[in-house]
Design an enzyme around this catalytic site. Structure first.
Site, PDB file in Angstrom:
ATOM      1  CE  LYS A 122      -2.453   6.575  -4.577  1.00 54.21           C
ATOM      2  NZ  LYS A 122      -2.782   6.359  -6.243  1.00 54.21           N
TER       3      LYS A 122
ATOM      4  CD  GLU B 177      -7.386   7.842  -8.045  1.00 49.37           C
ATOM      5  OE1 GLU B 177      -7.983   8.383  -8.531  1.00 49.37           O
ATOM      6  OE2 GLU B 177      -7.357   6.802  -7.359  1.00 49.37           O
TER       7      GLU B 177
ATOM      8  NE  ARG C 185      -5.697  -0.791   1.251  1.00 53.95           N
ATOM      9  CZ  ARG C 185      -4.933   0.151   0.716  1.00 53.95           C
ATOM     10  NH1 ARG C 185      -3.532   0.997   0.689  1.00 53.95           N
ATOM     11  NH2 ARG C 185      -5.919   0.752  -0.569  1.00 53.95           N
TER      12      ARG C 185
HETATM   13  P1  ATP Z   1      -3.583   5.125  -1.289  1.00 52.96           P
HETATM   14  O1  ATP Z   1      -4.561   5.411  -0.326  1.00 52.96           O
HETATM   15  O2  ATP Z   1      -1.891   4.860  -1.404  1.00 52.96           O
HETATM   16  O3  ATP Z   1      -3.991   6.074  -2.524  1.00 52.96           O
HETATM   17  P2  ATP Z   1      -4.827   3.754  -3.871  1.00 52.96           P
HETATM   18  O4  ATP Z   1      -5.268   2.244  -3.479  1.00 52.96           O
HETATM   19  O5  ATP Z   1      -5.925   4.601  -3.665  1.00 52.96           O
HETATM   20  O6  ATP Z   1      -3.519   4.259  -2.352  1.00 52.96           O
HETATM   21  P3  ATP Z   1      -4.129   2.853  -6.358  1.00 52.96           P
HETATM   22  O7  ATP Z   1      -3.091   3.930  -7.398  1.00 52.96           O
HETATM   23  O8  ATP Z   1      -5.121   2.682  -6.501  1.00 52.96           O
HETATM   24  O9  ATP Z   1      -4.092   3.602  -4.659  1.00 52.96           O
HETATM   25  O10 ATP Z   1      -3.295   1.672  -6.396  1.00 52.96           O
HETATM   26  C1  ATP Z   1      -3.280   0.393  -7.369  1.00 52.96           C
HETATM   27  C2  ATP Z   1      -2.908  -0.418  -6.755  1.00 52.96           C
HETATM   28  O11 ATP Z   1      -2.225  -0.653  -5.667  1.00 52.96           O
HETATM   29  C3  ATP Z   1      -4.432  -1.482  -6.415  1.00 52.96           C
HETATM   30  O12 ATP Z   1      -4.553  -2.513  -6.408  1.00 52.96           O
HETATM   31  C4  ATP Z   1      -3.943  -1.450  -4.603  1.00 52.96           C
HETATM   32  O13 ATP Z   1      -4.770  -2.273  -4.000  1.00 52.96           O
HETATM   33  C5  ATP Z   1      -2.859  -1.341  -4.706  1.00 52.96           C
HETATM   34  N1  ATP Z   1      -1.840  -0.875  -2.883  1.00 52.96           N
HETATM   35  C6  ATP Z   1      -2.165   0.339  -3.186  1.00 52.96           C
HETATM   36  N2  ATP Z   1      -2.166   0.178  -2.444  1.00 52.96           N
HETATM   37  C7  ATP Z   1      -1.382  -1.094  -1.581  1.00 52.96           C
HETATM   38  C8  ATP Z   1      -0.697  -1.340   0.080  1.00 52.96           C
HETATM   39  N3  ATP Z   1      -0.414  -0.130   1.132  1.00 52.96           N
HETATM   40  N4  ATP Z   1      -0.415  -2.897   0.222  1.00 52.96           N
HETATM   41  C9  ATP Z   1      -0.694  -3.494  -1.193  1.00 52.96           C
HETATM   42  N5  ATP Z   1      -1.502  -3.192  -2.522  1.00 52.96           N
HETATM   43  C10 ATP Z   1      -1.784  -1.332  -2.422  1.00 52.96           C
HETATM   44 MG    MG Z   2      -7.135   3.425  -5.346  1.00 61.12          MG
END
Ligand code: ATP
Ligand code: MG
Length: 555
Positions: free
Chosen positions: A270, A35, A260
């Site tokens: 984020k 995102e 994760r």
């Molecule tokens: P955040 O909580 O940091 O905003 P998010 O999952 O909303 O994380 P995205 O930009 O949607 O952030 O993440 C893109 C991809 O990275 C998704 O498929 C997500 O599952 C993966 N991802 C995000 N954080 C992690 C993590 N700590 N470990 C493994 N994969 C992750």
């Molecule tokens: Mg997300």
């Protein structure tokens, strides 16, 4: 991903591509869907490794898709940074770069298809009412609008799109099972009204699809075979499959979830990282203390170290927190191979070799990296006036101190000569400001001609005549608490007040005058360092410590 890497995702894929499997004979196709609302962090590096690495292992391909179905908070700055970081990590999406928002029209049409099939309806419950009527375990959810005629839902849905209704007035819900034990299946909302401009589609839309409806469609439109995501989506998989089953999408992707990555002494959300930036708790997203890819890069991390870290952590279903020390361990292993060995005095004090001729200077040849003879040698100058670390001299030694003190043991100046301390000069406050020593002129290179045992320590030094000045930044964990995210802690209260130490007036050997990012150096006895590519300027060298030398991590 290593050819021999094997994990449960590979087991699933092996089944799927085997004869008779659902993807027999097909090319493996994955995607990484960030995102664009922040910079990528080390957790994303794991997802990138899983998505791109898995495709690579199977000779497949991986798309990069901006998951921008949410109209607020999105920014082009983030999109560019995300691309840069993925390339830097060593992965590429070729020409397959997409935006989820490019599928808004398709998603709308699939929603209409569901209504026509009697599988979706416009519901006029407010968000509060929907929550009140969601039922509980054993008690089904309710909606008085569930049996609304198809024609009526079609009409209302098109008017929702046309902007006739305000936010929250109605939603489109999938008609699945109000009594399902899985609450995600209790007629989930798949479209909501949101009169907000979108950074790409502008004001074209005032209804936006929910993630659970949008994501499977995006995957199917791109002919993804395996949609690899994190564990929090496991309970959403039945809905993912339901969307794929009931919309006439062009392919049938399979969702597989993995745990994760969490790391201690840091935060990974984020939202929290953005807060640190916006409140100036750090210097930016690329502050070398941040767990972001750009922060780690600026700190001196290499893509190889980060990939090794991901590889060695493995992929599993079990959530776990990895030690920050393990990330550092992986970096140290990589830098130990590639870093040039140099000498830099971080907290200098003068050392005068009283029996070395004044005005004389000589060049000593040293190896750049004993691990890599192909890196060759260079020369460092030596003269009567040197700098050493202030801590390498004590006027009155403490027990077991093997460095310089008057009438103390013979010490070795690395690669140069053996010296013995004879005394020091002090300032008006009684603090030593200059150390005196005598050298053995027959010990050039650092070894005695007669083979006698050197009892003192080996010290690093820099020739004062040619030394280069620099600022050196030493980092510690950004948080003092191992779990700043846990329980009801306020992560901001857990910040480590001593996470940045700035040393000025450091003295470096002359060869570092032209050092440039991203080359890594091992400052003897002090750690691995690289030039700070943002704050360094001609005549003002700034180095970041990437990681200390000492490894307390036991593998
Ligand atoms: P955040 O909580 O940091 O905003 P998010 O999952 O909303 O994380 P995205 O930009 O949607 O952030 O993440 C893109 C991809 O990275 C998704 O498929 C997500 O599952 C993966 N991802 C995000 N954080 C992690 C993590 N700590 N470990 C493994 N994969 C992750
Ligand atoms: Mg997300």
């Amino acid at each position: 991903m290593d050819e021999n890497t094997k994990n449960f995702i590979h087991d699933f894929i092996d089944e799927d591509i085997a004869e008779g499997g659902s993807y027999a004979g097909m090319q493996i196709h994955t995607r990484f869907p960030p995102e664009p609302n922040g910079y990528l962090h080390i957790g994303h590096a794991k997802a990138i490794y899983v998505d791109f690495g898995t495709a690579q292992k199977y000779g497949g391909i991986c798309n990069l898709r901006m998951d921008d179905t949410n109209p607020s908070k999105e920014d082009v700055e983030y999109v560019d940074a995300i691309k840069e970081d993925i390339h830097w990590l060593g992965y590429d999406w070729d020409d397959r770069f997409y935006y989820a928002s490019d599928y808004f029209e398709d998603m709308y049409n699939y929603a209409v298809e569901l209504i026509k099939k009697g599988l979706a309806y416009v519901c006029e419950l407010s968000p509060e009412q929907t929550r009140e009527m969601r039922g509980s375990v054993g008690v089904p959810a309710r909606s008085p609008y569930r049996d609304r005629p198809i024609e009526e839902s079609l009409d209302l849905f098109s008017r929702m799109r046309a902007g006739e209704f305000e936010n929250g007035k109605m939603t489109l819900r999938a008609k699945i099972d109000l009594a399902s034990g899985n609450f995600n299946m209790r007629d989930p909302v798949i479209y909501r009204i949101n009169h907000s401009a979108h950074h790409r589609t502008g004001d074209k839309w005032c209804i936006y699809p929910m993630y659970d409806f949008a994501h499977p469609i995006e995957d199917a439109m791109e002919h993804i075979t395996h949609s690899l995501c994190t564990l929090e989506f496991e309970d959403h998989r039945p809905l993912y499959d339901w969307v794929i089953e009931n919309c006439s999408v062009p392919s049938k992707p399979r969702q597989i979830e993995f745990a994760r990555l969490g790391i201690n002494y840091t935060v990974m959300s984020k939202r929290k990282l953005r807060q640190l930036v916006e409140e100036n708790r750090v210097s930016g997203w690329d502050d070398p203390r941040m767990p972001t890819i750009c922060g780690l890069r600026r700190r001196g991390y290499t893509p190889e170290a980060i990939r090794a870290f991901s590889e060695r952590n493995g992929i599993s279903k079990a959530a776990s927190t990895v030690e920050f020390g393990f990330l550092e361990h992986c970096l140290r292993e990589d830098l130990n191979e590639r870093a040039t060995r140099v000498m830099a005095v971080l907290e200098p004090i003068k050392l005068t070799i009283t029996n070395y001729p004044e005005g004389k200077s000589e060049l000593l040849t040293v190896e750049n990296n004993p691990n890599r003879p192909e890196d060759g040698t260079r020369t460092v100058s030596f003269s009567r006036n040197l700098y050493i670390e202030a801590e390498d001299f004590l006027e009155v030694p403490v027990p077991k101190y093997k460095r310089l003190y008057p009438q103390g043991p013979e010490c070795r100046l690395k690669g140069a000569y053996l010296i013995t301390c004879t005394g020091c000069r002090k300032d008006e406050n009684g603090r030593p400001v200059e150390i005196f020593a005598e050298y053995d002129e027959n010990s050039r290179g650092g070894d005695p001609a007669d083979g006698r045992k050197v009892k003192g320590a080996t010290l690093h030094w820099v020739d004062a005549e040619t030394a280069v000045d620099a600022e050196v930044r030493i980092y510690d964990n950004l948080f003092a608490d191992a779990e700043p995210d846990a329980g009801d802690k306020n992560f901001l209260d857990c910040l480590n007040a001593d996470s940045l130490q700035i040393l000025t007036g450091c003295k470096l050997e002359k060869s570092l005058e032209n050092a440039s990012f991203p080359h890594s150096y091992q400052f003897m006895r002090k750690g691995y360092f690289c030039v700070d590519n943002k704050d360094s300027a001609p005549g003002h060298l700034v180095f970041n410590r990437s990681v200390a030398l000492k490894d307390s991590f036991k593998v």
